[in-house]
Enzyme design. Structure first.
Site, PDB file in Angstrom:
ATOM      1  CG  HIS A 172      -2.002  -1.015   1.186  1.00 39.38           C
ATOM      2  ND1 HIS A 172      -3.287  -0.740   0.820  1.00 39.38           N
ATOM      3  CD2 HIS A 172      -1.974  -2.342   1.446  1.00 39.38           C
ATOM      4  CE1 HIS A 172      -4.019  -1.840   0.870  1.00 39.38           C
ATOM      5  NE2 HIS A 172      -3.245  -2.832   1.245  1.00 39.38           N
ATOM      6  CG  ASP A 381       0.391   9.682   0.851  1.00 35.83           C
ATOM      7  OD1 ASP A 381       0.349   8.468   1.095  1.00 35.83           O
ATOM      8  OD2 ASP A 381      -0.377  10.517   1.368  1.00 35.83           O
TER       9      ASP A 381
HETATM   10  C1  G6P Z   1      -0.332   3.398   6.105  1.00 37.56           C
HETATM   11  C2  G6P Z   1      -0.079   1.921   5.879  1.00 37.56           C
HETATM   12  C3  G6P Z   1      -1.112   1.073   6.599  1.00 37.56           C
HETATM   13  C4  G6P Z   1      -1.189   1.483   8.048  1.00 37.56           C
HETATM   14  C5  G6P Z   1      -1.522   2.968   8.142  1.00 37.56           C
HETATM   15  C6  G6P Z   1      -1.630   3.481   9.581  1.00 37.56           C
HETATM   16  O1  G6P Z   1      -1.451   3.815   5.414  1.00 37.56           O
HETATM   17  O2  G6P Z   1      -0.078   1.616   4.502  1.00 37.56           O
HETATM   18  O3  G6P Z   1      -0.768  -0.300   6.512  1.00 37.56           O
HETATM   19  O4  G6P Z   1      -2.128   0.716   8.751  1.00 37.56           O
HETATM   20  O5  G6P Z   1      -0.506   3.690   7.485  1.00 37.56           O
HETATM   21  O6  G6P Z   1      -0.458   3.212  10.286  1.00 37.56           O
HETATM   22  P1  G6P Z   1      -0.422   2.351  11.599  1.00 37.56           P
HETATM   23  O7  G6P Z   1       1.028   2.237  11.930  1.00 37.56           O
HETATM   24  O8  G6P Z   1      -1.209   3.110  12.595  1.00 37.56           O
HETATM   25  O9  G6P Z   1      -1.060   1.007  11.305  1.00 37.56           O
END
Ligand code: G6P
Length: 485
Positions: A172, A381
Site C-alpha cells: 500500500h 505518499d
Molecule cells: C499506512 C499503511 C497502513 C497502516 C496505516 C496506519 O497507510 O499503509 O498499513 O495501517 O498507514 O499506520 P499504523 O502504523 O497506525 O497502522
C-alpha cells in the site's frame, strides 16, 4: 472452522478490522477505520471468511494464544483471528523494523532509516507467526490476501508450507527505486518473501517498475518488463498497478445528510473567515505538515490582504507515538502553529486551527464540506485517499484540491492543482491562487476529479482483484524452462 467449507478469503494485515480492547467485562472488539477496512469488510460481511491481524494489544507471552472471534459481535459474519504480539515484538517489529526502517526507506527518507539486526530478526519471526495463523485457517482453494510492508515475508512462508494456496499481496505504500532499496541489508530477503505470492499489486505503475527492476537487479530474477511478470522458482508472478478507490457513494450520501450540512455550516460560523483551508492526515513526517505550515506562514507574510480573511484547519491524527521521530515532529508542528498564531492572530481571528485527534466519518465529511480548499501536500505518499474523500464529499461541485506531485493520487487526479511541497515559496503562491479561484474554474476541475473518483471507486478496485485472481486460478501453475532460482 472446518477446512471442508467452500473457498473463502483469508485477509491478512498488521492492523485488521477490529482493535481488541480490555474492558471490565472482558475483551471487546472495537471496529477500526481504514481504507482497507472500508474496501474489504463489506465483502467479508457478505461472503464470510477470516481476517488475520494483530489486535493492537500487548500479549503477556510470546506463545500466548490469540483470540478467535466471530464478528461483528451482534451479527456474526466472519472470523477475526488475532495474532498476539508481546511488548518486545511490538517494539522491535512494529515500531522498529516496519516503522523505522521500511517506512522511511519506502518514502525516500534515507537519513531517517535505522537498520538493526535484532529488529530485522524479530520482523522475520513475527512474519512467521502471521503465516502460522494463516495456515491454521486456510484450506486449498482459498484465496489468501496479504497486505503491506509489515508482512513482506509471509508469502514465501506460505508458499513453502502450503504451495497450493492461491495468494495475492497488495503493497500500500510507495515501492522505492532499487538503488535505495539496496541500502537495506535484508533487501533480497524482502524481495524473495514477496515473490512467494501469485499476484503482487501496487497503486502505481511506477512502483511496479521499481519492483521489477529490484527483482532483476538485486535477485537476478528473469523479468518480463512488457507483461509485468517475474519468473521465480518455477513460477510466474504477476505484478500490477491498481490504485485503490473509496466508497464514493457513501461519502456523497454522508455529504447530503442535513445534519452533516448543518454541522459544516456551524464549523464555518465558528471559524468565521471568508475562505477556509483544510488538511487532514496522520501526524507523520511523510505528510509534509511542517512544510505546509511554513508555506501558510509565507502566504500571510507576502499577501497581507489575506490576514484576517483566511484560516487553515489542520487535523493531525495521532500516530505511532512510541517512535521518537513522531514525537519530535509533534513538538515541531505545535511550535510552528504557535509561532504562526502568535504572529498573525488578531482579536478573535486565528490563522491556524490545530487539532491532534482522529474524527468520525460524519465529522470528517462536515469539515470537507466546510473547506473551500483542501491541501494534501505530502513529501511522499503511496496514493492518498483523503484527496479522493474530499472530492467525493463536494456535492455542490465547488472546492479546490491542492495536491502534492509526490502523492500517488496525483497520477490519477487530473483537475487537482499540483504543488511541489519542497518549494515553500511556490507552495505559498499556489495557496494564493487556490484561495482566490473563481467558481467556474472550481466546477470545471471538480467535475473532472469526481468523474475519476466515482468510476475508479472501491467496487472497481475489488473487482480488479477478483478478475486478476480468477485469471490466475485458470492458469497452469508451473512454468517450465524459467530462469528463476
Ligand atoms: C499506512 C499503511 C497502513 C497502516 C496505516 C496506519 O497507510 O499503509 O498499513 O495501517 O498507514 O499506520 P499504523 O502504523 O497506525 O497502522
Amino acid at each position: 472452522m472446518s477446512k471442508k467449507q467452500a473457498a473463502k478469503i483469508v485477509m491478512v494485515s498488521n492492523r485488521g478490522s477490529y482493535n481488541l480492547q480490555a474492558t471490565p467485562e472482558g475483551i471487546k472488539p472495537v471496529p477500526a477505520i481504514s481504507g482497507l477496512v472500508s474496501a474489504v469488510e463489506p465483502f467479508l460481511r457478505e461472503k464470510g471468511g477470516v481476517w488475520v491481524a494483530w489486535g493492537g494489544r500487548e500479549a503477556p507471552q510470546e506463545n500466548s494464544q490469540g483470540l478467535r472471534l466471530a464478528v461483528p459481535i451482534d451479527n456474526a459474519a466472519y472470523t477475526f483471528h488475532e495474532v498476539p504480539l508481546t511488548a518486545g515484538e511490538i517494539n522491535l517489529y512494529y515500531h522498529g523494523f516496519t516503522n523505522s526502517a521500511l517506512w522511511p526507506l519506502c518514502h525516500y527518507f534515507l537519513e531517517r532509516c535505522h537498520y538493526d539486526a535484532r529488529e530485522w530478526s524479530t520482523y522475520a519471526r513475527v512474519n512467521a507467526k502471521f503465516a502460522g495463523a494463516v495456515l491454521e485457517e486456510a484450506a486449498v482453494g482459498d484465496i489468501i490476501w496479504v497486505n503491506d510492508y509489515h508482512l513482506a515475508l509471509v508469502p514465501a512462508h506460505l508458499r513453502h508450507c502450503q504451495p497450493q494456496l492461491k495468494q495475492f499481496f497488495f503493497w500500500h505504500i510507495p515501492f522505492p527505486h532499487h538503488d535505495l532499496l539496496a541500502t537495506l541489508p535484508w533487501a533480497p530477503h524482502i524481495l524473495r518473501g514477496l515473490l512467494g505470492t501469485d499476484v503482487l499489486g501496487f497503486h502505481l505503475q511506477a512502483y511496479v517498475d521499481n519492483f521489477l527492476q529490484a527483482a532483476a537487479r538485486l535477485l537476478g530474477a528473469r523479468v518480463d518488463f512488457e507483461e509485468n511478470i517475474v519468473y521465480w522458482e518455477q513460477r510466474r508472478i504477476h505484478v500490477g498497478a491498481w490504485p485503490m478507490g473509496i466508497d464514493y457513494r457513501a461519502f456523497q450520501r454522508q455529504a447530503v445528510e442535513p445534519s452533516t450540512r448543518a454541522r459544516a455550516q456551524e464549523l464555518r460560523e465558528q471559524i468565521g473567515v471568508e475562505r477556509l483551508a483544510l488538511s487532514v492526515e496522520r501526524l507523520d513526517y511523510t505528510k509534509g505538515i511542517l512544510e505546509r505550515l511554513l508555506a501558510w506562514e509565507r502566504l500571510l507574510e507576502e499577501a497581507p490582504e489575506w490576514r484576517g480573511r483566511v484560516a487553515l484547519v489542520q487535523i493531525a491524527v495521532p500516530s505511532r507515538t512510541a517512535v521518537p521521530a513522531y514525537r519530535r515532529l509533534k513538538e515541531e508542528v505545535e511550535a510552528a502553529v504557535g509561532r504562526i498564531n502568535g504572529r498573525f492572530s488578531d482579536g478573535s481571528y486565528r490563522p491556524v486551527h490545530y487539532f491532534w485527534l482522529g474524527l468520525p466519518r460524519q465529522e470528517l465529511v462536515a469539515y470537507y464540506l466546510a473547506a473551500d480548499v483542501m491541501m494534501v501536500t505530502p513529501l511522499r505518499d503511496g496514493l492518498n485517499l483523503v484527496a479522493k474523500e474530499y472530492v467525493a464529499s463536494r456535492c455542490d461541485n465547488t472546492g479546490v484540491l491542492v495536491l502534492s506531485r509526490f502523492a500517488g493520487a496525483s497520477q490519477e487526479l487530473k483537475g487537482a492543482v499540483l504543488v511541489n511541497p519542497y518549494d515553500i515559496d511556490g507552495m505559498a503562491m499556489i495557496f494564493n491562487t487556490a484561495l482566490g479561484m473563481g467558481r467556474a474554474e472550481q466546477e470545471k476541475r471538480l467535475r473532472l476529479l469526481q468523474e475519476r473518483v466515482r468510476r475508479h471507486d472501491v467496487h472497481w478496485w475489488m473487482n480488479c482483484f477478483h478478475q486478476t485472481m480468477a485469471a490466475k486460478k485458470g492458469e497452469a501453475d508451473d512454468v517450465s524452462g524459467s530462469a528463476g532460482s
